[in-house]
Design an enzyme around this catalytic site. Sequence first.
Site, short mmCIF file in Angstrom:
data_model
loop_
_atom_site.label_atom_id
_atom_site.label_comp_id
_atom_site.label_asym_id
_atom_site.label_seq_id
_atom_site.Cartn_x
_atom_site.Cartn_y
_atom_site.Cartn_z
N SER A 170 0.85 -1.19 0.00
CA SER A 170 0.00 0.00 0.00
C SER A 170 0.88 1.23 0.00
CB SER A 170 -0.91 0.00 1.23
OG SER A 170 -1.77 1.14 1.22
N HIS B 83 2.30 12.21 -1.01
CA HIS B 83 1.86 13.59 -0.89
C HIS B 83 2.99 14.50 -1.38
CE1 HIS B 83 -1.78 12.64 1.35
NE2 HIS B 83 -1.07 11.87 2.15
N HIS C 153 -2.53 7.26 -4.57
CA HIS C 153 -2.69 6.08 -3.71
C HIS C 153 -2.73 4.84 -4.59
CE1 HIS C 153 -5.69 3.06 -2.23
NE2 HIS C 153 -4.81 3.02 -1.25
N ARG D 56 -3.52 -6.32 -2.72
CA ARG D 56 -3.59 -7.13 -1.50
C ARG D 56 -4.19 -8.50 -1.78
NH1 ARG D 56 -7.25 -3.10 -1.75
NH2 ARG D 56 -9.46 -3.68 -1.68
N HIS E 256 -6.10 7.64 -16.21
CA HIS E 256 -7.21 6.70 -16.42
C HIS E 256 -6.92 5.75 -17.59
CE1 HIS E 256 -10.33 7.91 -13.54
NE2 HIS E 256 -9.76 9.09 -13.60
N HIS F 202 -20.38 12.15 3.99
CA HIS F 202 -20.77 13.25 4.87
C HIS F 202 -20.54 14.61 4.22
CE1 HIS F 202 -16.48 12.72 5.56
NE2 HIS F 202 -16.43 13.93 6.12
N GLY G 99 -2.83 -4.01 13.86
CA GLY G 99 -1.74 -3.64 12.97
C GLY G 99 -0.86 -2.55 13.56
N ARG G 100 0.19 -2.25 12.87
CA ARG G 100 1.16 -1.26 13.34
C ARG G 100 0.65 0.14 13.01
NH1 ARG G 100 6.23 1.08 11.41
NH2 ARG G 100 7.67 1.31 13.16
#
Length: 301
Positions: free
Chosen positions: A93, A97, A107, A111, A146, A176, A260-261
């Site tokens: 993953s 930035h 991003h 997995r 894309h 939201h 997880g860490r």
Amino acid sequence: MSAADTAVIRDHFLALQERIVAALEAVDGQPFRRDEWQRPEGGGGISRLIEEGQVFERGGVNFSQVIGASLPASATAHRPQLAGRRWQALGVSLVLHPRNPYCPTAHMNVRFFIAEKEGEEPVWWFGGGMDLTPCYGFAEDAVHFHRCCRDALAPFGESLHADYKAWCDRYFFLKHRNEARGIGGIFFDDLNEGGFERCFALVQSVGNQFTTAYLPLVERRRQIPHGERERDFQAYRRGRYVEFNLVWDRGTLFGLQSGGRTESILMSLPPLVKWRYDWHPAPGSAEEKLYTDFLPPRDWV
């Protein structure tokens, strides 16, 4: 190849991490920190992180292989049949930035998950995808990104890109705020259709395509002059990134619930962020254009 043979997947993910980090280091000129860690409950990982680089203000490329005796609530809420099974989750993953507000945040995640129980067939699936989050949109960048996503999926079925693009648009959405996080890309989960070999090949194709999709955009935009206004808007838009990761992202929730860490899970958060009360961009501004021309889902290909 057996679906339960995680060694081959692990080797591929580790090699993918190394290739991506090497490409990013060549762009930035600064080395990535290497932090290897072990998880007391089982497994571990390698975090590769850059902070205060020449191009990337903060970024991480993480590998993890996490092993557990029973699944956390976030994994069994929609799959109650998996409760009580031994499990493994492996993946790479990354979140990047850049410092320059004209360079988009990116991003990518690939997995594999498997849950096993004595006397029963293993339950396994792949997931992943990549998406782009610009502060200032450029149509040619969106088209390039894309198209690379489409090319990664093309060998595996004509309808996949449209399906996975729509899935990405739905997933990376701040309910939201009634607002997209960025301009999307592709996203998929629960992939086991067509057998293990096909699914693994698809995930490899997606991971291998990332640097082709993203790094040309960084090279185009990294030298664009910018000032306080652009940095201020970048910090504001990064707030949306934080909100999504902490409120809606299933991977963050799974990582925290499964022990997880924390440092590795939250490496996705940007270093500088701002929130404002009921702020709106000026009419006709470059900032408004992000909302009117780029965040609403559209067919860029």
